[in-house]
Design an enzyme around this catalytic site. Sequence first.
Site, PDB file in Angstrom:
ATOM      1  NE  ARG A 171      -4.036  -0.206   1.610  1.00  0.00           N
ATOM      2  CZ  ARG A 171      -4.952  -0.576   0.690  1.00  0.00           C
ATOM      3  NH1 ARG A 171      -4.950  -1.820   0.218  1.00  0.00           N
ATOM      4  NH2 ARG A 171      -5.832   0.288   0.243  1.00  0.00           N
ATOM      5  CG  LEU A 172       4.638   1.493   1.160  1.00  0.00           C
ATOM      6  CD1 LEU A 172       6.078   1.046   1.352  1.00  0.00           C
ATOM      7  CD2 LEU A 172       4.288   2.600   2.157  1.00  0.00           C
TER       8      LEU A 172
END
Length: 204
Positions: free
Chosen positions: A176-177
Amino acid sequence: MEADAGAAGPFALFAAWLAEAEASEPNDPNAMCLATTTPEGFPSARMVLLKGLDARGFVFFTNRESRKGDELGANPRAALLFHWKTLRRQVRVEGRVEEVTAEESDAYYATRPRLSRLGAWASRQSRPLSGRAELEEALREAEARFPGAEIPRPPHWGGYRVLPERLEFWRDMPFRLHDRQIFRADAGGGTGAGGGWRTESLYP
């Protein structure tokens, strides 16, 4: 975002992403969510199809007497969202909206299948419908009215162009970066009116 991904500007980047989507998406890679506002200020969203892209903006066509047409007439600003699930990408667009020229609307209307052109005459889009039979009868009346190959464009049917002032390119990344890049139009307009674009990255 890939190195120098935005160097050529947001339209070139969008065109490249759309081309990849056309090769990977099973249905309607040009589908976009169009968000307008109601007279009361509430958001109003629906899916439409992108039918044109140039250095000014994003073009779609519709019945201008529809709900979306009424809302754009009252507040000519809109947001678009493209989501390409197979690519794990999305693009958000925000800006002003203008009607395309009659010539642009005529040119696109002429490319539509015959029944789609007749349907533009038969459908009183967004108005109450008593049942399917009423719509089918309206279509038969349109067929009788225009029996030949020539079917003129209805005066209430045409295109709109969203002139972007802000675009966001989002790309899925592990854990989720995610990768987010923003383009904002400079004063004077980044949509071909003499201005450029300012760009920056955002935290995911």
